[in-house]
Design a protein around this motif. Structure first.
Motif, mmCIF file in Angstrom:
data_model
loop_
_atom_site.group_PDB
_atom_site.id
_atom_site.type_symbol
_atom_site.label_atom_id
_atom_site.label_comp_id
_atom_site.label_asym_id
_atom_site.label_seq_id
_atom_site.Cartn_x
_atom_site.Cartn_y
_atom_site.Cartn_z
ATOM 1 N N VAL A 177 123.604 13.871 35.267
ATOM 2 C CA VAL A 177 123.036 13.074 36.588
ATOM 3 C C VAL A 177 122.442 13.933 37.363
ATOM 4 C CG1 VAL A 177 123.570 11.333 38.332
ATOM 5 C CG2 VAL A 177 125.009 11.308 36.182
ATOM 6 N N THR A 178 121.169 13.701 37.577
ATOM 7 C CA THR A 178 120.382 14.668 38.807
ATOM 8 C C THR A 178 119.811 13.628 39.838
ATOM 9 O OG1 THR A 178 118.294 14.526 37.411
ATOM 10 C CG2 THR A 178 119.862 16.306 37.100
ATOM 11 N N GLY A 179 119.480 14.250 40.842
ATOM 12 C CA GLY A 179 118.729 13.265 41.758
ATOM 13 C C GLY A 179 118.297 14.354 43.163
ATOM 14 N N GLY A 180 117.811 13.558 43.853
ATOM 15 C CA GLY A 180 117.093 14.559 45.086
ATOM 16 C C GLY A 180 116.267 13.533 46.017
ATOM 17 N N ILE A 181 115.641 14.358 46.914
ATOM 18 C CA ILE A 181 114.638 13.671 47.893
ATOM 19 C C ILE A 181 113.460 14.699 47.741
ATOM 20 C CG2 ILE A 181 114.213 12.992 50.243
ATOM 21 C CD1 ILE A 181 117.104 12.744 50.718
ATOM 22 N N SER A 182 112.374 13.835 47.700
ATOM 23 C CA SER A 182 111.058 14.735 47.570
ATOM 24 C C SER A 182 109.868 13.888 48.248
ATOM 25 C CB SER A 182 110.827 15.106 45.968
ATOM 26 O OG SER A 182 110.814 13.836 45.548
ATOM 27 N N THR A 183 108.668 14.479 48.381
ATOM 28 C CA THR A 183 107.753 13.916 48.780
ATOM 29 C C THR A 183 106.507 13.797 47.652
ATOM 30 O OG1 THR A 183 106.586 15.851 49.489
ATOM 31 C CG2 THR A 183 107.992 14.803 51.092
ATOM 32 N N GLN A 184 105.698 12.710 47.618
ATOM 33 C CA GLN A 184 104.539 12.497 46.706
ATOM 34 C C GLN A 184 103.360 12.113 47.251
ATOM 35 O OE1 GLN A 184 106.026 9.377 44.083
ATOM 36 N NE2 GLN A 184 105.796 7.671 45.518
ATOM 37 N N VAL A 185 102.419 12.238 46.761
ATOM 38 C CA VAL A 185 100.891 12.019 47.382
ATOM 39 C C VAL A 185 100.189 10.920 46.612
ATOM 40 C CG1 VAL A 185 98.724 12.902 47.941
ATOM 41 C CG2 VAL A 185 100.824 14.115 48.606
ATOM 42 N N GLY A 186 99.559 9.971 46.877
ATOM 43 C CA GLY A 186 98.576 8.987 46.398
ATOM 44 C C GLY A 186 97.945 8.107 47.197
ATOM 45 N N ASN A 187 96.752 7.498 46.574
ATOM 46 C CA ASN A 187 96.186 6.625 47.540
ATOM 47 C C ASN A 187 95.942 6.799 48.958
ATOM 48 O OD1 ASN A 187 95.728 4.972 45.039
ATOM 49 N ND2 ASN A 187 97.714 4.066 45.372
ATOM 50 N N ASN A 188 95.588 8.104 49.298
ATOM 51 C CA ASN A 188 95.423 8.592 50.698
ATOM 52 C C ASN A 188 96.734 8.193 51.623
ATOM 53 O OD1 ASN A 188 93.564 10.108 52.495
ATOM 54 N ND2 ASN A 188 93.182 8.303 53.494
ATOM 55 N N GLU A 189 97.852 8.604 50.879
ATOM 56 C CA GLU A 189 99.007 8.310 51.605
ATOM 57 C C GLU A 189 100.413 9.356 51.226
ATOM 58 O OE1 GLU A 189 102.102 4.261 52.494
ATOM 59 O OE2 GLU A 189 100.829 4.647 50.660
ATOM 60 N N GLY A 190 100.958 9.640 52.089
ATOM 61 C CA GLY A 190 102.289 10.484 51.692
ATOM 62 C C GLY A 190 103.497 9.706 51.607
ATOM 63 N N SER A 191 104.421 9.868 50.887
ATOM 64 C CA SER A 191 105.553 9.203 50.900
ATOM 65 C C SER A 191 106.816 10.061 50.697
ATOM 66 C CB SER A 191 105.497 7.930 49.563
ATOM 67 O OG SER A 191 104.324 7.290 49.576
ATOM 68 N N VAL A 192 107.773 9.680 51.022
ATOM 69 C CA VAL A 192 109.208 10.291 50.767
ATOM 70 C C VAL A 192 109.944 9.515 49.693
ATOM 71 C CG1 VAL A 192 111.337 10.642 51.592
ATOM 72 C CG2 VAL A 192 109.355 10.709 53.270
ATOM 73 N N VAL B 61 116.262 5.629 38.776
ATOM 74 C CA VAL B 61 116.294 4.652 40.041
ATOM 75 C C VAL B 61 115.502 5.552 41.062
ATOM 76 C CG1 VAL B 61 117.204 3.276 41.629
ATOM 77 C CG2 VAL B 61 118.206 3.650 39.411
ATOM 78 N N GLU B 62 114.397 4.845 41.756
ATOM 79 C CA GLU B 62 113.535 5.587 42.617
ATOM 80 C C GLU B 62 113.279 4.567 43.802
ATOM 81 O OE1 GLU B 62 111.006 8.781 39.995
ATOM 82 O OE2 GLU B 62 110.313 6.928 40.546
ATOM 83 N N TYR B 63 113.357 5.088 45.018
ATOM 84 C CA TYR B 63 112.774 4.124 46.248
ATOM 85 C C TYR B 63 111.844 5.231 47.076
ATOM 86 C CZ TYR B 63 112.747 2.009 50.395
ATOM 87 O OH TYR B 63 112.190 1.346 51.826
ATOM 88 N N SER B 64 110.541 4.837 47.191
ATOM 89 C CA SER B 64 109.911 5.462 48.095
ATOM 90 C C SER B 64 109.384 4.703 49.408
ATOM 91 C CB SER B 64 108.749 6.039 47.316
ATOM 92 O OG SER B 64 107.750 4.867 46.988
ATOM 93 N N HIS B 65 109.191 5.416 50.273
ATOM 94 C CA HIS B 65 108.821 4.725 51.619
ATOM 95 C C HIS B 65 107.382 5.571 52.110
ATOM 96 C CE1 HIS B 65 109.088 2.056 55.195
ATOM 97 N NE2 HIS B 65 108.530 3.294 56.023
ATOM 98 N N GLY B 66 106.283 4.808 52.090
ATOM 99 C CA GLY B 66 105.232 5.769 52.510
ATOM 100 C C GLY B 66 104.684 5.711 54.069
ATOM 101 N N SER B 67 103.758 6.324 54.187
ATOM 102 C CA SER B 67 103.249 6.542 55.920
ATOM 103 C C SER B 67 102.498 5.284 56.197
ATOM 104 C CB SER B 67 102.405 7.905 55.874
ATOM 105 O OG SER B 67 101.084 7.808 55.132
ATOM 106 N N LYS B 68 102.074 4.604 55.257
ATOM 107 C CA LYS B 68 101.301 3.409 55.513
ATOM 108 C C LYS B 68 101.931 2.111 55.451
ATOM 109 C CE LYS B 68 96.598 5.312 54.853
ATOM 110 N NZ LYS B 68 95.373 5.401 54.487
#
Length: 472
Positions: free
Chosen positions: A128-143, A161-168
């Motif tokens: 089992v692995t996991g963590g918090i990271s950032t990703q980029v796409g569609n002119n938006e940054g997400s956690v 299982v993934e959950y992301s919340h974007g800057s927009k």
């Protein structure tokens, strides 16, 4: 591939001193090591044995399927290339986080005179692995917050299982099961349950989508990648503000979409972010209407070609186009499915979705679009940080053009279609700086000059920021 050469010294410089001491030679007698040029295609070898060290819960059959092509290598060049290819296949299984490759001469009583022994040193993921990271796409940054259970049955199966919340104000939840299969086409099955919330201020609406996605990926060649997808989703579209136009309001409400999609990607580029040579073609076809109240046929193409003029000076041409048409009078096409262009990822110098018809400030999209770009990428002036941090930057000069249209292919002649797309063509140009973010995305800061535009367009002259994975 051409001829590959390797320069092999008789003794490496780091070993000269110790070699002299062992043999009693004085420093005066030490000479510069001789260098031999070897054509690797002429070095005939055979792979006698392949070792995979570090296997725990991974099954042998899935590993054997990845390494069997390496036994067919007939010269040292093929051994090197096949070793890299085998390492890529092992990485694609999703079982290992580190893979080392070691090549040595064969040892033992059964070793052939020209035999080699290849060893892959692997390290498996934890259960089992996991963590918090950032990703980029569609002119938006997400956690991104995620948890994964890799290789749960020993053949590359993975649950994530993934959950992301974007800057927009976008948010996504995804629960997926991924299963690779054996075979030369490298088939892979992915099933996922998802929920996606997105807001589109330029079009005055927001959407909540819940559904199921089934994706089968495979390769028909070394560089030909296919994805066959089925998606079933319930979509709830609503206005973003009270001032939203009537055209957006009348499309509000719930709808059911069931569609099949085929994505073909052919990528010959030497790298994805700042390629110096090669091209990529991506064809996407989607048919909706296999159930539900949404029905359309949508085809899109993306093309990019790169040509290196001099060292680190690259000319890039790109083209993207798309067309959507309804398939049944009883089914509808909503604003969420229509075609849009404009913004830092497509036609720079315009706001996001800023090209095309607007009603009360809302972009309504069109049935077709095209956009093209001509780019010149060069190193930073005077090459600061060359060989290190400075190599992540490029100076960027560009000219973009494009247009949108609302017409039917069945009722419009080919000459009329060309005229519609040409007569209201938008053009912009500018310059700026591009920054490579890892090996997946890039950031652009450009100063843009909209040169040709229509009255209803929303332009963005001056400084414009863009961040994403795929640019025009």
């Amino acid at each position: 591939m051409g001829t590959v050469h390797a320069k092999i010294p008789n003794e490496t410089p780091s070993n000269v001193s110790s070699f002299a001491k062992q043999t009693g030679l004085h420093e005066e007698s030490q000479k510069e090591p001789e260098v031999k040029e070897v054509d690797l295609e002429r070095v005939r070898v055979r792979v006698d044995k392949i070792n995979v060290d570090g296997l725990g819960r991974t099954k042998d059959d899935i590993v054997e399927d990845c390494i069997q092509e390496l036994f067919k290598a007939k010269d040292f060049k093929e051994v090197l290339l096949q070793s890299l290819s085998t390492r890529t296949k092992l990485e694609e299984l999703g079982c290992f986080k580190n893979i080392g490759v070691y090549i040595d001469t064969s040892k033992g009583p059964n070793a052939s005179p020209d035999g080699l022994e290849v060893t892959f040193d692997v390290k498996e993921f934890k259960r089992v692995t996991g963590g918090i990271s950032t990703q980029v796409g569609n002119n938006e940054g997400s956690v991104l917050v995620g948890m994964r259970a890799p290789n749960i049955f020993g053949r590359g199966e993975k649950v994530q299982v993934e959950y992301s919340h974007g800057s927009k104000k976008t948010s996504n939840f995804n629960l997926a099961f991924i299963k690779p299969f054996r075979g030369k086409h490298r088939p892979m099955l992915k099933t996922s349950v998802f929920q996606a919330h997105s807001e589109w201020p330029s079009s005055g609406y927001k959407q909540l989508e819940r559904g199921l996605l089934l994706d089968i990926g495979f390769n028909s060649g070394s560089l030909f990648k296919h994805n066959l997808q089925w998606e079933g989703a319930v979509r709830d579209l609503s206005t973003l503000t009270r001032s939203a136009s009537f055209d957006v309001r009348e499309q509000s409400g719930a709808s059911l979409k069931s569609s099949i999609k085929h994505i073909l990607t052919v990528d010959f580029r030497d790298e994805p972010i700042f390629p110096s040579t090669g091209s990529i073609v991506q064809l996407t076809s989607e048919l909706a209407g296999l159930g539900g109240d949404i029905g359309f046929l949508k085809n899109e193409i993306f093309f990019q070609d790169n040509y290196s003029l001099f060292e680190d000076i690259v000319i890039q041409t790109s083209l993207m186009a798309g067309y959507i048409s309804p398939t049944n009078n009883d089914k509808k096409v909503t604003i969420a499915d229509r075609c849009f262009i404009g913004g830092p990822l497509s036609i720079r110098g315009f706001q996001a979705r800023g090209v095309g018809p607007h009603v009360d400030g809302d972009s309504l999209g069109s049935s077709s679009y095209w956009a093209a770009g001509l780019h010149l990428f060069t190193p930073l002036p005077f090459r600061p940080g060359r060989g290190g941090f400075g190599d992540l930057f490029r100076t960027h000069f560009f000219v973009n053009a494009g247009n949108v249209g609302d017409f039917s292919l069945e009722k419009t002649s080919k000459s009329d279609i060309v005229q519609v797309l040409k007569e209201n063509m938008r053009i912009s140009y500018g310059l700026g700086v591009a920054l490579k973010l890892g090996n997946m995305a890039r950031l652009e800061v450009n100063y843009c000059f909209p040169y040709r535009f229509e009255k209803g367009d929303q332009t963005h002259p001056g400084v414009q920021f863009g961040i994403g994975v795929q640019f025009l």
